[in-house]
Write a protein that holds these residues in place. Sequence first.
Motif, PDB file in Angstrom:
ATOM      1  N   ARG A   1      -3.942  10.723  -9.662  1.00  0.00           N
ATOM      2  CA  ARG A   1      -2.417  10.556  -8.583  1.00  0.00           C
ATOM      3  C   ARG A   1      -1.073  10.359  -9.578  1.00  0.00           C
ATOM      4  O   ARG A   1      -0.272  10.591  -8.978  1.00  0.00           O
TER       5      ARG A   1
ATOM      6  N   SER B   1      -0.473  11.804  -1.200  1.00  0.00           N
ATOM      7  CA  SER B   1      -1.484  10.557  -1.086  1.00  0.00           C
ATOM      8  C   SER B   1      -1.252   9.656   0.202  1.00  0.00           C
ATOM      9  O   SER B   1      -0.117   9.401   0.545  1.00  0.00           O
TER      10      SER B   1
ATOM     11  N   LEU C   1       0.861  -1.099  -0.028  1.00  0.00           N
ATOM     12  CA  LEU C   1       0.085   0.151   0.032  1.00  0.00           C
ATOM     13  C   LEU C   1       0.914   1.268  -0.076  1.00  0.00           C
ATOM     14  O   LEU C   1       0.317   2.198  -0.261  1.00  0.00           O
ATOM     15  N   ASN C   2       2.038   1.353   0.290  1.00  0.00           N
ATOM     16  CA  ASN C   2       2.907   2.244   0.300  1.00  0.00           C
ATOM     17  C   ASN C   2       3.754   2.530  -0.881  1.00  0.00           C
ATOM     18  O   ASN C   2       4.549   3.618  -1.076  1.00  0.00           O
TER      19      ASN C   2
ATOM     20  N   ARG D   1      -2.791   4.043  -3.624  1.00  0.00           N
ATOM     21  CA  ARG D   1      -3.226   5.372  -3.640  1.00  0.00           C
ATOM     22  C   ARG D   1      -2.085   5.981  -3.729  1.00  0.00           C
ATOM     23  O   ARG D   1      -2.130   7.302  -4.194  1.00  0.00           O
ATOM     24  N   CYS D   2      -0.870   5.507  -3.396  1.00  0.00           N
ATOM     25  CA  CYS D   2       0.441   6.277  -3.267  1.00  0.00           C
ATOM     26  C   CYS D   2       1.154   6.125  -4.732  1.00  0.00           C
ATOM     27  O   CYS D   2       2.284   6.836  -4.766  1.00  0.00           O
TER      28      CYS D   2
ATOM     29  N   SER E   1      -3.525  17.121 -14.629  1.00  0.00           N
ATOM     30  CA  SER E   1      -3.139  16.750 -13.365  1.00  0.00           C
ATOM     31  C   SER E   1      -1.685  16.697 -13.035  1.00  0.00           C
ATOM     32  O   SER E   1      -1.562  16.177 -12.089  1.00  0.00           O
ATOM     33  N   GLY E   2      -0.995  17.066 -14.010  1.00  0.00           N
ATOM     34  CA  GLY E   2       0.474  17.269 -13.730  1.00  0.00           C
ATOM     35  C   GLY E   2       1.316  16.049 -13.838  1.00  0.00           C
ATOM     36  O   GLY E   2       2.242  15.865 -13.445  1.00  0.00           O
TER      37      GLY E   2
ATOM     38  N   LEU F   1       1.937  24.043 -10.006  1.00  0.00           N
ATOM     39  CA  LEU F   1       1.319  22.905  -9.780  1.00  0.00           C
ATOM     40  C   LEU F   1       1.115  22.457  -8.235  1.00  0.00           C
ATOM     41  O   LEU F   1       2.248  22.797  -7.610  1.00  0.00           O
TER      42      LEU F   1
END
Lengths: 489, 111
Positions: free
Chosen positions: A449, B8, A396-397, A421-422, A474-475, B3
Amino acid sequence: MGLAKVVVGCPRLEKLSLKWCREISDIGIDLLSKKCHQLRSLDISYLKVGNESLRSISSLEKLEELAMVCCSCIDDDGLGLLSKGSSSLKRVDVSRCDHVTSQGLASLLEGHNFLQKLNAADSLHEMEQCFLSNLAKLKDTLTVLRLDGLEVSASVLQAIGESCNNLTEIGLSKCNGVTDEGISSLVAPCSRLRVIDLTCCHLLTNKALDSIAANCKMVECLRLESCSSISEKGLQQIATYCPILKEIDLTDCGVNDAALQHLAECSQLQILKLGLCSSISDKGLAFISSSCRKLIELDLYRCSSITDDGLAALANGCKKIKMLNLCYCNKITDNGLVHLGSMEELTNLELRCLVRITSIGISSVAIGCKNLIELDLKRCYSIDDTGLWALARSALNLRQLTISYCQVTGLGLCHLMSSLRCLQDVKMVHLSWVSIEGFEMALRAACGRLKKLKMLNGLKDVLSPELLQMLQASGCRIRWVNKPLVYKD
Amino acid sequence: MGLLFVESLPGPKVFKCKFCGVDSASPDAIVSKEFRGRHGRAYLFDSVVNVSLGPREDRLLMTGLHTVNDIYCSCCQRLLGWRYEKAYSEDQKYKEGKYILEKHMMLKEGW
């Protein structure tokens, strides 16, 4: 404009970095120097500013630190202007400035004789007497000197050693003409040296190591990449006489297990780089694991004789390892990865081209290494969706992932992208089993993300323009590559 | 402006800013759920992400005098809660350096 606003609004500014702000010119720096008199630290690296900026900067009386990395418009005249101001500078970095020569540095040292750190890496080509004589004036204060990429000779090194015997750090990476004799005369008076960078000094042999061992007992970091003439005898001396060694780089040095047996005496060792040393085997690793308990970083790039047993020893002894590079150690199988699963502090793991590992091994790593941030599985041809499911569930990391050439499909990819998510940086070149819809869905799932992507050029035309626009907004930066599909072993 | 840098959190359970949806905190970082804010219930967290701090202020809260900084979502700038900088009675010291996020300003994801 922006700089003007900062400068006028914050007159008590002490530290400012303008690194890479390429639109800034001499006028901006002039305004800065007029308004911010309290400035102590300034970084103008990579800017296109010229000598006039240095004229303005010389008026800053409290300036202690100035970094001008790769400022190609600055030359000796500028450095001359700089030395006319107050002699407050303590740390100067002029690395990669093409037009700086010994003359300029000599005048800089004239003006600032309390200098503590000087980084002139990759700027000077030849050392001249004027610079050397002025170096002697800094005898008491100079502690860090980096002269990477310079033409030196034994007499030059002797002069440096005699002039600056308070040095704690010396950088001679990629310098031509560094010989055993030169090193001996350099280190003899400099017993306080802690960091010695001799990367690519091909002429050095065990004699240089003997001199270092004899004189520099406080050495903590030793970089010897590509010094292929050294062997275990020299390393034995280092290990015996330099007990607080923390970092050693022996990439491409051809060291063997006997050398590792000696190095095991350095119980404080934290960083060990053994890339391209193909004669290292599990025996050597066993020596290291039995006593280097503080090891944090280990690089075994292309040490092809390492097998699962070596990893077992490592997992047993070096529990604090954070960064591990096992690229091309192709004897490693899933059993080895099970051992890696017990390294709880592991954050960065590189496993390129380990053709025998499968998703079972990846699952053990994902479950056990909860702090994993970076994982490289390029060319691990046997990894499939099951591996991605495991990562999606447990890693998860994870922030950076490379799965180029793996046997994954759109389903696994989609699940991975929506669960982690990361995850910010994904390299997925030549995923031949992922359909266009698969890529679309996966990228859309993680759209906000993702910050960096690497994909095959052909996809640029088939992915929907809407998706590419969303990613850009979003970059996210996408690198499109054109690589032929070739299988390597 | 350029930006925005947004951090997260690993999931799957995350508290996010109700208005702009950026991650704010992880339920693993909850120290206590028994706090009250301006709008009702609030949680005390060990660490939060994507917030900016306001200036230091002395405030008389229900538990006594404290020095606090208001915290704002770094993305939409809304007031999310505050951070305890200093507590002046011994039994309140445990809060120092920790953050309060109001439940009213949060949305939960992953439950």
